[in-house]
Design an enzyme around this catalytic site. Structure first.
Site, short mmCIF file in Angstrom:
data_model
loop_
_atom_site.label_atom_id
_atom_site.label_comp_id
_atom_site.label_asym_id
_atom_site.label_seq_id
_atom_site.Cartn_x
_atom_site.Cartn_y
_atom_site.Cartn_z
N GLN A 1 8.48 1.30 -3.80
CA GLN A 1 7.42 1.91 -3.00
C GLN A 1 7.59 1.68 -1.50
OE1 GLN A 1 4.86 3.95 -3.92
NE2 GLN A 1 4.38 4.12 -1.74
N HIS B 1 0.84 -1.19 0.00
CA HIS B 1 0.00 0.00 0.00
C HIS B 1 0.87 1.25 0.00
CE1 HIS B 1 0.63 1.47 4.16
NE2 HIS B 1 0.84 0.20 4.44
N CYS B 2 0.29 2.36 -0.49
CA CYS B 2 0.94 3.65 -0.35
C CYS B 2 0.08 4.50 0.57
CB CYS B 2 1.15 4.33 -1.72
SG CYS B 2 -0.35 4.54 -2.68
N SER B 3 0.10 5.81 0.44
CA SER B 3 -0.59 6.66 1.41
C SER B 3 -2.10 6.60 1.31
CB SER B 3 -0.13 8.11 1.23
OG SER B 3 -0.34 8.53 -0.10
N ARG C 1 -3.79 4.15 -1.26
CA ARG C 1 -4.34 3.07 -2.07
C ARG C 1 -3.66 1.73 -1.80
NH1 ARG C 1 -3.01 5.29 -8.00
NH2 ARG C 1 -3.31 7.29 -6.97
#
Length: 612
Positions: free
Chosen positions: A107, A25-27, A29
């Site tokens: 990421q 995951h990112c910030s 999504r």
């Protein structure tokens, strides 16, 4: 939000745990790498109220927002531990595979690099203010702490690469760690040979690509020795033989190859900047809305991290990202000022605040991409702000989303005006975007979506009432997903009878498992979503009875679904039912002048949208 329930719905819609090869995951999504992309039910994902949007590129990206970490944690608990390589027989394009590989490696590095970088920039700020002198041991020790993520970047890359390749991460770290031993670095500096071959003097600290090549090789060795070694000695034999081969091979071939590639990669980007100057930053900033929506901005991560590792600074992507993020904020606040839609106004304000702090997904999916004029204004503001940042050659020293809270990433000990120019660029981006959107914004019956012209409505479509009751604007629905038109425009009906009828000839595309929602595609290609009641998914199908099946052809006026209106209301649920035109969005909605409708009453005419 019930994170566990949301995670269950998402996992089911992406094809179940057996279809998930990798999750991160990112910030805002979730990022799924899937065994078979065709198993994803995009419409089912979009129906989950907590899902703000879905994007399928190299990965299946599910936009959640601020609760992404909690949903991610619940998903990790649900995923079974398996080796998906045996199931992943689907051929994928090389570009898709490479992009997925790059995102999966780089990421996860961002939090550590950003945390250390921000710490160093705060220390520089304290030094500038005279609070903490750089000559003190306290400053120097804390500076070492901030420098650690980049100094030991090869070890972090070894972990993420090993995780992606599903091999032993501790052995992977050991292999790369062998390159960082101070004694070996000293030998390389003095001139060292291995098996009579002269070794290139490479400082492997701060490097990315040598570690990636090392672990790619190690992964193949681990699989080979695991296959041929007896189980009784496998515990030590596999790592021993892998290390014995991969570390010398990296010193002789892979390390210099990766180092030279990294140097050349960064040099190409710098050459582009030197050749085109500020225009490169301005153009990149203007096109970032499209790159972020498709996830292609992640392809810039290798350059950013490599540049920071080699030179300690980066002067293209972070500046462009600052201009774009703040332009999104300016555009959203302009929309909030000009629009008369209360739902859109609320969305624009909250999204604008998030964008000011570097989180642009709410602005992109809630405002910019849905409204062409807002998009144009943001692109103008991004270009102008990016041009200033490019002309003044603003450098960034941290890999983090630029915004108000992270402006310290532009503090420089050698460039005293760097931070000031970043702030000026921020102001220019905001003002230019705000002014552009405020001037070109035009309220219409329905804002046009930015989409492929091929998806436009071919001819007018007359829809009859799908339910009997009182028609109300979709903006009055007490559910932000619908009222903010995240799924599309439409209308709602407060039903007086528990029956849903086909508003036009077509085919049933989808029936939700809990039976409270279904989708219809009309003969002219219009896709319509019917959602009965608010939060009625919690009824788990009780009080709902579908009268059709998926792929069934229906005629206008046919009964699609029965529901017990009285029991739904008695259970405490709002019975208001929503009718959403999910595709195409570039249409004009012309409502009939009636509040109360019955079966076969004309309620809406869809016409091809006009440019705004």
């Amino acid at each position: 939000m019930n994170e566990k329930k949301v995670a269950e719905q998402i996992l089911k819609a992406v094809g179940g745990d057996k279809n998930v090869s990798h999750l991160e995951h990112c910030s805002t999504r979730l990022r799924f790498t899937l065994v078979n992309d065709d198993q994803v039910n995009v419409e089912e994902l979009k129906q989950i109220p907590e899902v703000l949007g879905v994007n399928q590129t190299a990965q299946c990206q599910v936009i959640i927002g601020n609760s992404v970490v909690e949903v991610y944690n619940e998903l990790k608990k649900m995923l079974t531990q398996k080796d998906p390589s045996a199931d992943n027989k689907k051929d994928k394009k090389l570009g898709t595979v490479l992009l997925d590989f790059v995102i999966s490696i780089f990421q996860p590095l961002i939090p550590a690099i950003a945390g250390g970088g921000i710490l160093k920039s705060v220390l520089m700020l304290l030094n500038m203010l005279g609070v903490l002198e750089s000559t003190t041991q306290t400053y120097q020790i804390l500076n070492f702490v901030g420098d650690a993520p980049l100094y030991f970047l090869p070890l972090l890359v070894a972990i993420t690469t090993a995780n992606k390749l599903k091999v032993n991460s501790l052995v992977a770290v050991s292999a790369v760690g062998g390159l960082l031993i101070p004694g070996l670095a000293a030998m390389l500096g003095e001139g060292a040979a291995l098996f009579s071959f002269q070794l290139q003097n490479v400082n492997y600290t701060y490097q990315v690509f040598p570690a990636i090549l090392c672990i790619l090789c190690y992964a193949q060795l681990e699989k080979f020795f695991t296959k041929i070694s007896p189980k009784v000695i496998r515990t030590f034999f596999v790592p021993m033989m892998s290390l014995l081969i991969v570390v010398p091979l990296t010193l002789l071939v892979l390390g210099p190859l990766g180092y030279n590639f990294g140097q050349g990669f960064a040099s190409i980007i710098i050459a582009i900047f030197e050749r085109f100057g500020w225009i490169a930053v301005a153009i990149l900033a203007a096109f970032l809305p499209f790159m972020v929506v498709t996830g292609m901005h992640k392809a810039m991560l290798p350059y950013v991290i490599t540049s920071l590792g080699q030179s300690g600074s980066e002067l293209i992507y972070c500046s462009a990202s600052l201009a774009h993020n703040i332009a999104e904020a300016g555009g959203c606040f302009a929309v909030a000022l000009r629009t008369k839609d209360k739902g859109l106004k609320a969305t624009a304000i909250s999204s604008g605040i998030s964008a000011l702090f570097g989180i642009t997904e709410p602005a992109l999916y809630g405002v910019t991409i849905l409204h062409k004029r807002a998009l144009y204004g943001v692109m103008i503001g991004s270009f102008i702000g990016g041009a200033y940042l490019g002309i003044t050659a603003v450098e960034a020293y941290v890999a983090v989303g630029p915004g108000l809270a992270s402006l310290s990433m532009f503090i420089s000990e050698t460039l005293p005006n760097n931070l000031m120019n970043a702030v000026i660029g921020l102001v220019i981006s905001f003002v230019a975007s705000f002014a552009a959107v405020a001037v070109i914004w035009k309220e219409s019956t329905v804002e046009e979506a930015v989409k492929d012209p091929a998806e436009e409505l071919a001819c007018d479509e007359i829809l009859t009432a799908p339910l009997e009751g009182q028609v109300i604007p979709i903006s009055e629905v007490k559910d932000e997903v619908f009222s903010n038109k995240l799924l599309g425009d439409g209308f709602a009906i407060i039903p007086t009878k528990g029956e849903v009828y086909a508003p036009a000839d077509g085919v049933i595309e989808m029936i939700y498992d809990t039976k409270h929602s279904l989708g219809l595609k009309t003969a002219s290609g219009v896709e319509i979503l019917f959602h009965i009641g608010i939060d009625t998914v919690n009824l788990k199908g009780e009080h709902f009875e579908p009268m059709v099946e998926v792929k069934q052809q229906v005629k206008q006026g046919d009964l699609l679904l029965k529901f017990d209106l009285e029991k739904i209301v008695a259970a405490g649920f709002d019975p208001v039912s929503v009718v959403v035109i999910t595709n195409p969005k570039k249409v004009q909605l012309n409502f009939s002048n009636t509040d109360q409708v019955k079966k076969m009453d004309s309620v809406l005419t869809l016409s091809e949208g006009v440019g705004v």
